[in-house]
Motif scaffolding. Structure first.
Motif, mmCIF file in Angstrom:
data_model
loop_
_atom_site.group_PDB
_atom_site.id
_atom_site.type_symbol
_atom_site.label_atom_id
_atom_site.label_comp_id
_atom_site.label_asym_id
_atom_site.label_seq_id
_atom_site.Cartn_x
_atom_site.Cartn_y
_atom_site.Cartn_z
ATOM 1 N N ASP A 85 -3.096 4.907 4.972
ATOM 2 C CA ASP A 85 -3.600 4.583 6.307
ATOM 3 C C ASP A 85 -3.147 3.187 6.708
ATOM 4 O O ASP A 85 -3.943 2.341 7.091
ATOM 5 C CB ASP A 85 -5.130 4.664 6.322
ATOM 6 C CG ASP A 85 -5.618 6.069 6.141
ATOM 7 O OD1 ASP A 85 -6.374 6.306 5.195
ATOM 8 O OD2 ASP A 85 -5.227 6.929 6.944
ATOM 9 N N GLU A 86 -1.858 2.957 6.604
ATOM 10 C CA GLU A 86 -1.346 1.625 6.848
ATOM 11 C C GLU A 86 -1.340 1.234 8.326
ATOM 12 O O GLU A 86 -1.441 0.078 8.674
ATOM 13 C CB GLU A 86 0.071 1.503 6.279
ATOM 14 C CG GLU A 86 0.368 0.092 5.887
ATOM 15 C CD GLU A 86 1.583 0.026 5.005
ATOM 16 O OE1 GLU A 86 2.502 -0.702 5.389
ATOM 17 O OE2 GLU A 86 1.621 0.674 3.965
ATOM 18 N N LEU A 87 -1.210 2.210 9.224
ATOM 19 C CA LEU A 87 -1.216 1.916 10.657
ATOM 20 C C LEU A 87 -2.549 2.366 11.262
ATOM 21 O O LEU A 87 -3.037 3.446 10.969
ATOM 22 C CB LEU A 87 -0.051 2.615 11.354
ATOM 23 C CG LEU A 87 1.338 2.181 10.872
ATOM 24 C CD1 LEU A 87 2.412 3.010 11.548
ATOM 25 C CD2 LEU A 87 1.556 0.707 11.136
ATOM 26 N N ASP A 88 -3.097 1.513 12.096
ATOM 27 C CA ASP A 88 -4.405 1.777 12.705
ATOM 28 C C ASP A 88 -4.311 2.858 13.774
ATOM 29 O O ASP A 88 -3.265 3.029 14.409
ATOM 30 C CB ASP A 88 -4.945 0.496 13.348
ATOM 31 C CG ASP A 88 -5.224 -0.593 12.316
ATOM 32 O OD1 ASP A 88 -5.657 -0.232 11.200
ATOM 33 O OD2 ASP A 88 -5.002 -1.774 12.629
ATOM 34 N N PRO A 89 -5.413 3.570 14.004
ATOM 35 C CA PRO A 89 -5.448 4.520 15.119
ATOM 36 C C PRO A 89 -5.138 3.791 16.426
ATOM 37 O O PRO A 89 -5.535 2.641 16.621
ATOM 38 C CB PRO A 89 -6.892 5.031 15.117
ATOM 39 C CG PRO A 89 -7.372 4.802 13.724
ATOM 40 C CD PRO A 89 -6.664 3.555 13.244
ATOM 41 N N THR A 95 -2.127 2.933 17.423
ATOM 42 C CA THR A 95 -0.948 2.073 17.276
ATOM 43 C C THR A 95 0.049 2.365 18.399
ATOM 44 O O THR A 95 0.345 3.522 18.692
ATOM 45 C CB THR A 95 -0.272 2.313 15.909
ATOM 46 O OG1 THR A 95 -1.199 1.979 14.887
ATOM 47 C CG2 THR A 95 0.979 1.479 15.746
ATOM 48 N N THR A 129 0.829 -1.196 0.000
ATOM 49 C CA THR A 129 0.000 0.000 0.000
ATOM 50 C C THR A 129 0.870 1.254 0.000
ATOM 51 O O THR A 129 0.361 2.358 -0.009
ATOM 52 C CB THR A 129 -0.915 0.030 1.239
ATOM 53 O OG1 THR A 129 -0.102 0.008 2.411
ATOM 54 C CG2 THR A 129 -1.882 -1.131 1.227
#
Length: 119
Positions: free
Chosen positions: A93-97, A99, A72
């Motif tokens: 937006d590869e890392l979630d909120p 993290t 991505t």
């Protein structure tokens, strides 16, 4: 008896040998649109030979968007008429909120650091 060792995989993909890189032998001409276009096209072809997807920006002849298969992430490259370049990496937006700091640092380190960063 002499030990026979396996040769390492080539650093440069074999497909690069089939691409015309004669533009590299030309003296760079600042502001020469034709030469810049051919240079950018050659860089794009070399990246495609590596299995990457390359989009050229028709409104900005020195701009490339490069994507890896199954990733991505993308790389935006701005090639200047003096054959210098600057680039930026986007991860979307590869890392979630939420993290955790360790996971964030590990993800970022994998972009630039060699070796195992899984800790």
């Amino acid at each position: 008896m002499t030990e026979v060792r396996t040769l390492p995989a080539p650093i440069v993909p074999h497909g690069w040998g089939d691409i015309d890189t004669s533009v590299d032998n030309e003296v760079p001409e600042l502001l020469s649109e034709d030469q810049l276009d051919r240079y950018v096209a050659t860089v794009a072809e070399l990246l495609r030979a590596c299995g990457l997807t390359v989009d050229l920006d028709s409104s900005d002849p020195g701009n490339l968007e490069v994507y890896g298969a199954g990733s991505t992430m993308s790389l935006e490259v701005d090639i200047r008429d003096d054959r210098s370049a600057e680039w930026s990496i986007s991860g979307g937006d590869e890392l979630d909120p939420g993290t955790k700091a360790l996971a964030m640092a590990a993800a970022l380190a994998r972009l630039l650091a060699p070796g195992d960063t899984d800790g």
